[in-house]
Design a protein around this motif. Structure first.
Motif, PDB file in Angstrom:
ATOM      1  N   PRO A 320      71.068  63.291 102.224  1.00  0.00           N
ATOM      2  CA  PRO A 320      71.098  64.159 103.407  1.00  0.00           C
ATOM      3  C   PRO A 320      70.257  63.610 104.548  1.00  0.00           C
ATOM      4  CG  PRO A 320      69.744  65.117 101.683  1.00  0.00           C
ATOM      5  CD  PRO A 320      70.414  63.931 101.080  1.00  0.00           C
ATOM      6  N   GLN A 321      70.616  64.008 105.751  1.00  0.00           N
ATOM      7  CA  GLN A 321      69.915  63.557 106.951  1.00  0.00           C
ATOM      8  C   GLN A 321      68.946  64.597 107.481  1.00  0.00           C
ATOM      9  OE1 GLN A 321      73.886  63.217 108.565  1.00  0.00           O
ATOM     10  NE2 GLN A 321      73.534  61.076 109.076  1.00  0.00           N
ATOM     11  N   GLY A 322      69.036  65.824 106.960  1.00  0.00           N
ATOM     12  CA  GLY A 322      68.170  66.893 107.425  1.00  0.00           C
ATOM     13  C   GLY A 322      68.165  68.050 106.451  1.00  0.00           C
ATOM     14  N   ALA A 323      67.495  69.166 106.850  1.00  0.00           N
ATOM     15  CA  ALA A 323      67.305  70.351 106.022  1.00  0.00           C
ATOM     16  C   ALA A 323      66.511  69.999 104.770  1.00  0.00           C
ATOM     17  CB  ALA A 323      68.638  71.023 105.703  1.00  0.00           C
ATOM     18  N   PHE A 324      66.659  70.766 103.681  1.00  0.00           N
ATOM     19  CA  PHE A 324      65.938  70.418 102.441  1.00  0.00           C
ATOM     20  C   PHE A 324      66.791  70.717 101.212  1.00  0.00           C
ATOM     21  CE2 PHE A 324      63.732  74.233 104.347  1.00  0.00           C
ATOM     22  CZ  PHE A 324      64.424  75.210 103.660  1.00  0.00           C
ATOM     23  N   TYR A 325      68.053  70.281 101.299  1.00  0.00           N
ATOM     24  CA  TYR A 325      68.997  70.485 100.205  1.00  0.00           C
ATOM     25  C   TYR A 325      69.669  69.176  99.806  1.00  0.00           C
ATOM     26  CZ  TYR A 325      68.656  75.197 102.174  1.00  0.00           C
ATOM     27  OH  TYR A 325      68.199  76.389 102.679  1.00  0.00           O
ATOM     28  N   LEU A 326      70.047  69.111  98.538  1.00  0.00           N
ATOM     29  CA  LEU A 326      70.917  68.059  98.023  1.00  0.00           C
ATOM     30  C   LEU A 326      72.168  68.730  97.474  1.00  0.00           C
ATOM     31  CD1 LEU A 326      68.026  66.200  96.325  1.00  0.00           C
ATOM     32  CD2 LEU A 326      69.628  64.992  97.813  1.00  0.00           C
ATOM     33  N   LEU A 327      73.332  68.121  97.723  1.00  0.00           N
ATOM     34  CA  LEU A 327      74.604  68.731  97.340  1.00  0.00           C
ATOM     35  C   LEU A 327      75.435  67.727  96.530  1.00  0.00           C
ATOM     36  CD1 LEU A 327      76.151  71.474  97.925  1.00  0.00           C
ATOM     37  CD2 LEU A 327      77.459  70.149  99.609  1.00  0.00           C
ATOM     38  N   PRO A 328      75.056  67.473  95.285  1.00  0.00           N
ATOM     39  CA  PRO A 328      75.828  66.518  94.489  1.00  0.00           C
ATOM     40  C   PRO A 328      77.188  67.057  94.070  1.00  0.00           C
ATOM     41  CG  PRO A 328      74.121  67.535  93.150  1.00  0.00           C
ATOM     42  CD  PRO A 328      73.885  67.984  94.561  1.00  0.00           C
ATOM     43  N   VAL A 329      78.176  66.158  94.092  1.00  0.00           N
ATOM     44  CA  VAL A 329      79.473  66.459  93.490  1.00  0.00           C
ATOM     45  C   VAL A 329      79.330  66.218  91.990  1.00  0.00           C
ATOM     46  CG1 VAL A 329      81.895  65.775  93.341  1.00  0.00           C
ATOM     47  CG2 VAL A 329      80.745  65.860  95.571  1.00  0.00           C
ATOM     48  N   VAL A 330      79.621  67.228  91.179  1.00  0.00           N
ATOM     49  CA  VAL A 330      79.328  67.152  89.742  1.00  0.00           C
ATOM     50  C   VAL A 330      80.581  67.297  88.886  1.00  0.00           C
ATOM     51  CG1 VAL A 330      76.955  67.957  90.049  1.00  0.00           C
ATOM     52  CG2 VAL A 330      78.792  69.635  89.690  1.00  0.00           C
ATOM     53  N   THR A 331      81.742  67.042  89.482  1.00  0.00           N
ATOM     54  CA  THR A 331      83.007  67.238  88.761  1.00  0.00           C
ATOM     55  C   THR A 331      83.046  66.474  87.445  1.00  0.00           C
ATOM     56  OG1 THR A 331      84.109  67.435  90.905  1.00  0.00           O
ATOM     57  CG2 THR A 331      85.504  67.173  88.982  1.00  0.00           C
ATOM     58  N   GLU A 332      82.677  65.196  87.481  1.00  0.00           N
ATOM     59  CA  GLU A 332      82.729  64.390  86.257  1.00  0.00           C
ATOM     60  C   GLU A 332      81.737  64.899  85.221  1.00  0.00           C
ATOM     61  OE1 GLU A 332      82.395  59.738  84.707  1.00  0.00           O
ATOM     62  OE2 GLU A 332      81.708  60.279  86.726  1.00  0.00           O
ATOM     63  N   ALA A 333      80.545  65.249  85.651  1.00  0.00           N
ATOM     64  CA  ALA A 333      79.544  65.763  84.716  1.00  0.00           C
ATOM     65  C   ALA A 333      80.013  67.056  84.062  1.00  0.00           C
ATOM     66  CB  ALA A 333      78.216  65.987  85.438  1.00  0.00           C
ATOM     67  N   VAL A 334      80.657  67.909  84.832  1.00  0.00           N
ATOM     68  CA  VAL A 334      81.168  69.172  84.296  1.00  0.00           C
ATOM     69  C   VAL A 334      82.225  68.902  83.226  1.00  0.00           C
ATOM     70  CG1 VAL A 334      82.513  71.242  84.859  1.00  0.00           C
ATOM     71  CG2 VAL A 334      80.636  70.523  86.360  1.00  0.00           C
ATOM     72  N   GLU A 335      83.151  68.006  83.536  1.00  0.00           N
ATOM     73  CA  GLU A 335      84.224  67.690  82.591  1.00  0.00           C
ATOM     74  C   GLU A 335      83.672  67.048  81.321  1.00  0.00           C
ATOM     75  OE1 GLU A 335      86.803  65.211  84.813  1.00  0.00           O
ATOM     76  OE2 GLU A 335      87.707  66.863  85.973  1.00  0.00           O
ATOM     77  N   LYS A 336      82.771  66.100  81.490  1.00  0.00           N
ATOM     78  CA  LYS A 336      82.258  65.355  80.344  1.00  0.00           C
ATOM     79  C   LYS A 336      81.329  66.180  79.463  1.00  0.00           C
ATOM     80  CE  LYS A 336      84.119  61.223  81.063  1.00  0.00           C
ATOM     81  NZ  LYS A 336      85.000  60.560  80.062  1.00  0.00           N
ATOM     82  N   THR A 337      80.779  67.259  79.995  1.00  0.00           N
ATOM     83  CA  THR A 337      79.906  68.109  79.181  1.00  0.00           C
ATOM     84  C   THR A 337      80.639  69.322  78.625  1.00  0.00           C
ATOM     85  OG1 THR A 337      79.118  69.158  81.235  1.00  0.00           O
ATOM     86  CG2 THR A 337      77.755  67.405  80.291  1.00  0.00           C
TER      87      THR A 337
END
Length: 397
Positions: A320-337
């Motif tokens: 991210p370039q600002g604020a204080f958040y991270l927004l990971p795409v977790v599609t693969e992690a969701v499927e694999k778990t």
């Protein structure tokens, strides 16, 4: 017995961020070691000079009603801030003080929207935008972004979404939840579309002071006289000065709209809390050293935690370039778990890994989760470690 609820509230969705934060707090109070990465507020206390100004105002007897649109001195402080930071000139008649930026936005939608009017909202979005539009009997129209577009929408996408019912476009830069920033060129292209179709621009700039690396905040109102005339700037002291609980925000823009908002506030809230207004005057007029210290600390946390989060299997993370958040795409992690949805995955992180994150479905981004790094670096790193351990323990090839 007939229902006692008005139709306007029947479709409202509770705030995802507040719900997750409340659940994490409940677990912690019962003795469970939960790390909460959901709250959208700085972990710093309000700077001492601001607290002292608030206390001084009370001792001096400044505890009575104020004008509905805010103290004239606070309006002047906002005007000076906009001149100093954005080189924008406004009059008192073009500024209204509200009970936090959320209340200002709510009031704005109430005065500009008629039933069926459309508001274009880029995704991912802050959770309250569509709900507030619906409460004003408007229609939210979503324009989708993605990881590949850096969670930003193009001017062409906005043009394609315009109909004869479109009233306004919302721009949130830096963004909650993605932390991404629109460049001057991107904003200019959006401003051109809004001029072409005569649309209001609602520019939510609440995170403008939290910008990292070599990025620069540009308000779309700075780009031209036309852009300024159609832009309604929304901002406040909550994020910039760690004053979330003081509830002071403002709008700067068209005087007819500001007048209507002030009239509505006079019949709904009377005025923003008097003590908080005097605190906000000091926030804008006093030393800004604490603001910069906080910004530097957030940037330092980002630099440490970003590569750790990006290294989790099945996670894709834009820096991210600002604020204080991270927004990971977790599609693969969701499927694999072995989970069916991100919401289920996030729920399991809370119950099993004892980490509270916000599922992206609340932001119109169902393949993501949002993590706030507005907490101590030790807790953030421990949370990321727990998430990684959870993913690796449940990973199925």
């Amino acid at each position: 017995m007939r229902t006692s609820l008005a139709a306007r509230v029947s479709t409202l969705t509770p705030s995802t961020t507040l719900a997750i934060t409340a659940k994490a707090k409940e677990m912690k109070e019962s003795g469970i070691d939960v790390i909460g990465l959901g709250a959208g507020e700085p972990d710093y206390n309000t700077p001492d000079n601001i607290i002292e100004a608030a206390y001084r105002s009370m001792i001096e007897g400044k505890t009575k009603y104020t004008p509905s649109g805010g103290l004239p001195d606070l309006k002047d402080s906002v005007i000076n801030k906009l001149k100093r930071d954005q080189q924008l000139a406004y009059s008192r008649q073009e500024v209204m003080i509200g009970i936090g930026a959320k209340h200002v936005l709510y009031t704005l939608f109430q005065v500009i929207l008629n039933p069926g009017d459309e508001v274009i909202i880029p995704t991912p979005y802050w959770v309250s935008y569509p709900e507030q539009v619906k409460l004003a009997e408007g229609e939210p129209v979503f324009v989708e972004s993605s990881f590949d577009t850096q969670f930003k929408v193009s001017a062409q996408q906005i043009r394609d979404a315009v109909t004869d019912k479109t009233k306004a476009v919302i721009i949130n830069s830096p963004s909650n939840p993605s932390g991404m920033i629109y460049s001057r060129e991107e904003l200019q292209q959006i401003a051109d579309v809004c001029k072409e179709y005569d649309l209001w621009i609602i520019s939510d700039e609440i995170y403008e002071k939290l910008i990292y690396a070599d990025e620069v905040h540009v308000s779309i109102a700075q780009l031209s006289d036309d852009a300024k005339a159609r832009t309604l700037i929304i901002n406040g002291v909550s994020k910039s000065h760690s004053m979330t609980g003081w509830r002071i925000g403002y709008i700067a823009g068209d005087k007819e709209i500001v007048s209507a908002m002030t009239n509505l506030a006079s019949h709904s809230t009377s005025n923003p809390t008097t003590t908080s207004q005097y605190a906000a005057i000091e926030a804008y007029n006093g030393s800004q050293d604490a603001v910069e210290t906080m910004r530097q600390d957030f940037e330092s946390r980002l630099e440490r935690v970003y590569p750790q989060l990006d290294a989790i299997p099945g996670f894709k993370v834009l820096k991210p370039q600002g604020a204080f958040y991270l927004l990971p795409v977790v599609t693969e992690a969701v499927e694999k778990t072995g989970f069916k949805t991100v919401d289920e995955f996030a729920a399991a992180l809370l119950t099993d890994a004892k980490v509270a994150v916000i599922p992206g479905s609340g932001f119109g981004s169902s393949d993501t989760i949002r993590l706030s790094y507005a907490t101590s670096i030790d807790l953030i790193e421990e949370a990321v470690k727990r998430i990684r351990t959870f993913v690796e323990a449940n990973w199925k090839d």
